[in-house]
Design a protein around this motif. Structure first.
Motif, short mmCIF file in Angstrom:
data_model
loop_
_atom_site.label_atom_id
_atom_site.label_comp_id
_atom_site.label_asym_id
_atom_site.label_seq_id
_atom_site.Cartn_x
_atom_site.Cartn_y
_atom_site.Cartn_z
N ASP A 137 0.84 -1.21 0.00
CA ASP A 137 0.00 0.00 0.00
C ASP A 137 0.87 1.25 0.00
OD1 ASP A 137 -2.35 1.39 -0.15
OD2 ASP A 137 -2.66 1.43 2.04
N ALA A 138 1.97 1.16 -0.81
CA ALA A 138 2.90 2.29 -0.90
C ALA A 138 2.55 3.13 -2.12
CB ALA A 138 4.33 1.79 -1.00
N ARG A 139 2.30 4.42 -1.89
CA ARG A 139 1.88 5.29 -2.99
C ARG A 139 3.07 5.68 -3.86
NH1 ARG A 139 -1.70 10.87 -2.34
NH2 ARG A 139 -1.96 11.25 -4.61
N TYR A 140 4.22 5.91 -3.24
CA TYR A 140 5.42 6.28 -3.97
C TYR A 140 6.51 5.24 -3.68
CZ TYR A 140 2.96 10.72 -4.38
OH TYR A 140 2.03 11.68 -4.64
N VAL A 141 6.50 4.20 -4.45
CA VAL A 141 7.43 3.10 -4.23
C VAL A 141 8.86 3.54 -4.44
CG1 VAL A 141 8.06 0.77 -4.98
CG2 VAL A 141 5.66 1.46 -4.93
N PHE A 142 9.06 4.49 -5.36
CA PHE A 142 10.43 4.90 -5.72
C PHE A 142 11.15 5.55 -4.55
CE2 PHE A 142 13.59 7.71 -7.61
CZ PHE A 142 14.26 6.82 -8.44
N ARG A 178 12.56 0.44 1.54
CA ARG A 178 12.13 -0.93 1.80
C ARG A 178 11.40 -1.51 0.60
NH1 ARG A 178 7.32 -2.44 5.89
NH2 ARG A 178 6.35 -1.06 4.36
N ALA A 179 10.53 -0.72 -0.02
CA ALA A 179 9.80 -1.19 -1.21
C ALA A 179 10.76 -1.43 -2.38
CB ALA A 179 8.73 -0.17 -1.60
N GLN A 180 11.79 -0.59 -2.48
CA GLN A 180 12.77 -0.78 -3.55
C GLN A 180 13.52 -2.11 -3.39
OE1 GLN A 180 13.72 1.17 -6.39
NE2 GLN A 180 11.66 1.89 -5.96
N LEU A 181 13.95 -2.40 -2.17
CA LEU A 181 14.66 -3.66 -1.93
C LEU A 181 13.76 -4.86 -2.19
CD1 LEU A 181 16.66 -2.73 1.29
CD2 LEU A 181 17.51 -2.91 -1.06
N SER A 217 11.22 -4.92 -4.24
CA SER A 217 11.01 -4.98 -5.69
C SER A 217 12.20 -5.66 -6.36
CB SER A 217 10.81 -3.57 -6.26
OG SER A 217 9.69 -2.95 -5.69
N PHE A 218 13.39 -5.34 -5.88
CA PHE A 218 14.59 -5.96 -6.41
C PHE A 218 14.59 -7.47 -6.15
CE2 PHE A 218 19.21 -6.93 -6.04
CZ PHE A 218 19.57 -6.66 -7.35
N ALA A 219 14.17 -7.84 -4.93
CA ALA A 219 14.11 -9.26 -4.57
C ALA A 219 13.07 -10.01 -5.39
CB ALA A 219 13.83 -9.41 -3.08
N VAL A 220 11.96 -9.35 -5.69
CA VAL A 220 10.92 -9.99 -6.51
C VAL A 220 11.36 -10.08 -7.96
CG1 VAL A 220 8.57 -9.70 -7.39
CG2 VAL A 220 9.05 -9.32 -4.97
N GLY A 221 12.12 -9.11 -8.44
CA GLY A 221 12.52 -9.10 -9.85
C GLY A 221 13.54 -10.17 -10.20
#
Length: 415
Positions: free
Chosen positions: A43-48, A52-55, A57-61
């Motif tokens: 529920d992050a509006r600005y992931v960039f 934490r959301a960046q890390l 996203s990297f792990a999911v990618g």
């Protein structure tokens, strides 16, 4: 010290650094896909702007990258080319064919994930560390000329004075991380991008097939050209000896030389046609017993060799491959008699079918010449190879003053 500097900033390290940054660039699309997944989940509006959301996203990618490499075999070819050019790995330690098989795909997926993972980390550090290091290096200048620009006016002076050291240490640490990561990738590349056991087996089979073609070419050229040269040499020698006393024989010998050389030129093209196994228009057919046995005997007799031939089978009924190989065997047997049998030797040739096999026997009395050339030759070996490829046998040797060559070729086998 010099080795340490070379390890951190040498040409090989810089090239591997570029390779890592390319891995980070390749990781970006997968990170963006990861953001699409992670953003709604957190529920992050600005992931960039959320580290934490960046890390995450990297792990999911990264698993998505592994799946891509497993589904697209060409990934191994592209990665192997990049590793050879940028990581300094020897070309013979890498596999450049698309990944085939579960093992090759799994290794490629592991490599691609590793490349993008380390590349993403080093690329991120490359973007973030240098600006931070520059700020630290310039911090004393800023404190001297613009103290109001510092965020912490109460910071001790020694801390400000040591800031450039910290900035330089950050740059060295970045170079060290890039050097270590690049070295690890270069070390692991042969294991993950190198040939698998299946690849090595396929390469060995390809080399064996290539060697078989080369050996077959050598046999064909030896039998065709070697026989022609032997016949022409003896024909010319015989003509020279009777040049003044028997002009008619000289004319016949010269005519035989002309016919032999003209036919040999055509056989060279036929040899290549046999090796290519094509039926392109304009290719002379390979000589066979049914097509040219009489011509072979006539040209051999013109060189002074007396040949008595007994053929107790219909040569037209022989399988084409047996007829072709049998022709070469007879040709080489007559060539051996021409070279080693002595002057005006008589050769007895018998060709017959018995017990489902084509039997070829050549006999001639041993003359003053040695039956074998100094150092040995390739004719008998070639005969044995031809017989073996057809599932037959070949025996040759001297006994009771007679040189005998006997070959058996099964009629039901093909090479």
């Amino acid at each position: 010290m010099r080795q340490a500097v070379r390890f951190l900033f040498g040409r090989a390290t810089r090239r591997r650094w570029i390779h890592l940054i390319l891995g980070g660039a390749l990781a970006m699309p997968y990170v963006l896909v990861g953001q699409v997944i992670v953003g709604p989940a957190l529920d992050a509006r600005y992931v960039f702007y959320d580290i934490r959301a960046q890390l995450l996203s990297f792990a999911v990618g990264l698993p998505l990258a592994a799946l891509t490499a497993a589904l697209f075999p060409l990934t191994r070819s592209l990665e192997a080319g990049a590793v050879r050019a940028l990581c300094g790995v020897a070309a013979d330690r890498l596999a450049y064919d698309p990944a085939r098989g579960r093992t090759a795909r799994g290794r490629t997926a592991a490599w691609f994930t590793l490349h993008l993972g380390l590349g993403g980390i080093i690329a991120g550090m490359t973007l973030a560390v240098p600006p931070f290091a520059v700020v630290l290096i310039l911090l004393p200048v800023v404190a001297l000329f613009g103290p109001h620009l510092l965020g912490g006016p109460d910071d001790p002076a020694w801390l400000v004075a040591l800031a450039p050291v910290g900035g330089a240490a950050c740059l060295v640490a970045l170079a060290a991380c890039a050097a270590v990561a690049g070295t690890l990738l270069a070390r692991w590349a042969p294991a993950l991008l190198g040939p698998t056991p299946a690849d090595r087996l396929a390469a060995a089979e390809e080399r064996a097939a290539d060697l078989a073609v080369r050996n077959r070419l050598a046999r064909e050229l030896h039998d065709s050209v070697g026989h022609a040269l032997s016949a022409v040499t003896l024909q010319a020698s015989a003509a020279r000896r009777v040049l003044d006393s028997d002009p008619e024989f000289v004319r016949e010998a010269l005519a035989a030389i002309e016919e032999t050389t003209r036919r040999t030129v055509g056989e060279l093209d036929a040899v290549l046609g046999v090796l290519r196994e094509d039926d392109a228009p304009g290719k002379a057919p390979a000589p066979t017993l049914s097509a040219d046995l009489d011509g072979l005997l006539r040209r051999t007799r013109a060189g002074g060799l007396r040949v008595t031939a007994r053929v107790d089978t219909e040569t037209e009924a022989l399988p084409p491959v047996v007829s072709r190989e049998a022709y070469r065997i007879v040709q080489e047997g007559l060539s051996n008699a021409l070279r080693h049998g002595g002057d005006r030797v008589t050769v007895d040739l018998r060709i017959e079918v018995a017990d489902g096999c084509l039997d070829i026997t050549l006999e001639n009395p041993l003359g003053s010449a040695s039956p074998c050339r100094p150092g040995g030759g390739h004719g008998l070996r070639g005969i044995a190879d031809r017989a073996r490829l057809l599932g037959g046998t070949a025996e040759a040797g001297a006994a009771d003053g007679v040189w005998r060559l006997r070959v058996r070729l099964p009629l039901h086998r093909t090479p």
